[in-house]
Design a protein around this motif. Sequence first.
Motif, PDB file in Angstrom:
ATOM      1  N   PHE A  23       0.824  -1.208   0.000  1.00 25.02           N
ATOM      2  CA  PHE A  23       0.000   0.000   0.000  1.00 25.02           C
ATOM      3  C   PHE A  23       0.860   1.262   0.000  1.00 25.02           C
ATOM      4  O   PHE A  23       0.630   2.192  -0.783  1.00 25.02           O
ATOM      5  CB  PHE A  23      -0.920  -0.015   1.226  1.00 25.02           C
ATOM      6  N   LEU A  24       1.875   1.290   0.858  1.00 26.09           N
ATOM      7  CA  LEU A  24       2.727   2.475   0.942  1.00 26.09           C
ATOM      8  C   LEU A  24       3.552   2.667  -0.321  1.00 26.09           C
ATOM      9  O   LEU A  24       3.772   3.795  -0.773  1.00 26.09           O
ATOM     10  CB  LEU A  24       3.644   2.354   2.161  1.00 26.09           C
ATOM     11  N   ALA A  26       2.670   1.803  -3.288  1.00 26.50           N
ATOM     12  CA  ALA A  26       1.773   2.298  -4.333  1.00 26.50           C
ATOM     13  C   ALA A  26       1.577   3.809  -4.235  1.00 26.50           C
ATOM     14  O   ALA A  26       1.242   4.471  -5.223  1.00 26.50           O
ATOM     15  CB  ALA A  26       0.428   1.586  -4.249  1.00 26.50           C
ATOM     16  N   ARG A  27       1.824   4.358  -3.049  1.00 22.08           N
ATOM     17  CA  ARG A  27       1.742   5.807  -2.852  1.00 22.08           C
ATOM     18  C   ARG A  27       3.061   6.503  -3.185  1.00 22.08           C
ATOM     19  O   ARG A  27       3.184   7.713  -3.035  1.00 22.08           O
ATOM     20  CB  ARG A  27       1.360   6.118  -1.403  1.00 22.08           C
ATOM     21  N   GLY A  28       4.055   5.731  -3.583  1.00 24.04           N
ATOM     22  CA  GLY A  28       5.341   6.302  -3.941  1.00 24.04           C
ATOM     23  C   GLY A  28       6.275   6.517  -2.773  1.00 24.04           C
ATOM     24  O   GLY A  28       7.311   7.185  -2.905  1.00 24.04           O
ATOM     25  N   GLU A  29       5.943   5.956  -1.604  1.00 24.56           N
ATOM     26  CA  GLU A  29       6.798   6.106  -0.430  1.00 24.56           C
ATOM     27  C   GLU A  29       7.864   5.007  -0.393  1.00 24.56           C
ATOM     28  O   GLU A  29       7.596   3.868  -0.773  1.00 24.56           O
ATOM     29  CB  GLU A  29       5.961   6.040   0.855  1.00 24.56           C
ATOM     30  N   CYS A  93       9.563   0.991  -5.159  1.00 27.54           N
ATOM     31  CA  CYS A  93       9.786   1.728  -3.919  1.00 27.54           C
ATOM     32  C   CYS A  93      10.115   0.832  -2.728  1.00 27.54           C
ATOM     33  O   CYS A  93      10.284   1.331  -1.612  1.00 27.54           O
ATOM     34  CB  CYS A  93       8.554   2.570  -3.582  1.00 27.54           C
ATOM     35  N   GLN A 313      -4.055   1.873   7.810  1.00 33.49           N
ATOM     36  CA  GLN A 313      -4.478   2.593   6.610  1.00 33.49           C
ATOM     37  C   GLN A 313      -5.430   3.719   6.980  1.00 33.49           C
ATOM     38  O   GLN A 313      -5.311   4.853   6.487  1.00 33.49           O
ATOM     39  CB  GLN A 313      -5.150   1.625   5.642  1.00 33.49           C
ATOM     40  N   TYR A 317      -3.862   7.412   6.480  1.00 34.12           N
ATOM     41  CA  TYR A 317      -4.337   8.071   5.261  1.00 34.12           C
ATOM     42  C   TYR A 317      -5.852   8.047   5.100  1.00 34.12           C
ATOM     43  O   TYR A 317      -6.363   8.384   4.045  1.00 34.12           O
ATOM     44  CB  TYR A 317      -3.690   7.422   4.031  1.00 34.12           C
TER      45      TYR A 317
END
Length: 446
Positions: A23-24, A26-29, A93, A313, A317
């Motif tokens: 999940f993280l 996918a957020r670019g982190e 990432c 999650q 966010y």
Amino acid sequence: MNTLNFTNLIVGWGKGGKTLAKFLAARGESVALIEQSPKMYGGTCINIACIPSKFLITRSERGMDFAKAAESKAEFIAKLNHKNYHLLADEECVTIINGRARFTSNREIEVTAGDDLLRVTGERIFINTGATPIVPDLAGLADNPNVLTSTELLDLKEKPEQLVIMGAGFISLEFASMFAGFGSKVTVLDLRSEFLPREDEDVAQRVRSDLEARGVDFRLGVTFDKVAENELFITENGTKTAVKFDKLLVATGRKASTEGLGLENTDIELNGRGEIVVTDKLETTAENVWAIGDVHGGPQFTYTSLDDFRILQSQLYGDQSRTLADRDVLSTNVFIEPSLAEVGLNEKAAKTAGIPYRLFKMDTSAIVKANLIAQPQGLLKALVNPADDTILGATLYMPEGHEIINLISLAMKTKLPYTMIRDHIFTHPTISEGLNDLFAAGNEVK
């Protein structure tokens, strides 16, 4: 010593941790996932617990040869392990770090892999190290090659002719049922004199008698004295005796995996059981450090670890509404034959707490589908709130109980009256339609 810096550090590859990493990312982190053993890519469930045990249980129920089942299981688990590795390793990432993690401060972790040492830091850190079997301090138990935990037992390539199990909890019963199905002579020993003491007596009696009918021998109220080679010495009814075994399974519980993590170098607090103390938001007592899954205590299930991800999650966010307090309806399953599935209160717990209830009770043999598949043994029980007709809890000892219990838990979570299930149109012939009859007026125990 090299130092790598990440936005997120996840220690341990469990269900909640790997889902959070995906999940993280996918957020670019940036995410670093630290795992000490390549054999654990994907976490406990996939590699050494739920999936391999249920794989073998189902093959046992189908009458497959143990050696063939073990070989097929190994191939299946290897594929899942490989898939889970690439699930994260192929993310741009995500960085996979193999090695043993040890905190040196709230923000910094040293990772040891052989002679190599790496320092990593994270703006946020998530501890997801799971739990490990508890091995009692008993003379002769350590370093005996024939004394196994559930992890080693699942790796056997040949069936033990005589399997002795220390402990009569749910993990023990699953292995007892499994190996009895494969043809092993199984003996279960327990310190407690009462079998499944938290269960209703009528349910516990059915479970025990069905397992005994399959050849499992229960010896309760014993004390363990020592182990010498292939013998477990016990005291039973005041008499000392020895029980021979090919393999001895130690199934006396599990504990949080916090040893060696260096938490003494942080502000992270542990409770008296060695579990990480968390808030309802999974926050530890160190700022920007959270704990996921078995390591913070509570029910040790893959699905609760996944729900931990949902909490994080929501907190990181989302609208921050989801917390541990929402986990008020939680189903459990014991994969014996037939399965034992439960949610909410049973009759014993309701009586102890002084909670009023209406009781509905029915034998599994009343369900047409159970007779069609030649599995009529079992018992269904449900408790209903007399004030508003909502369901307080249910125990389903029956085939496919592990599936059907989810209908009950959903009804409880949404506070549906039991009459919605009683009057619902189920397909026929199915196990689920037995719920129509369970909640019929004729099955209410006055």
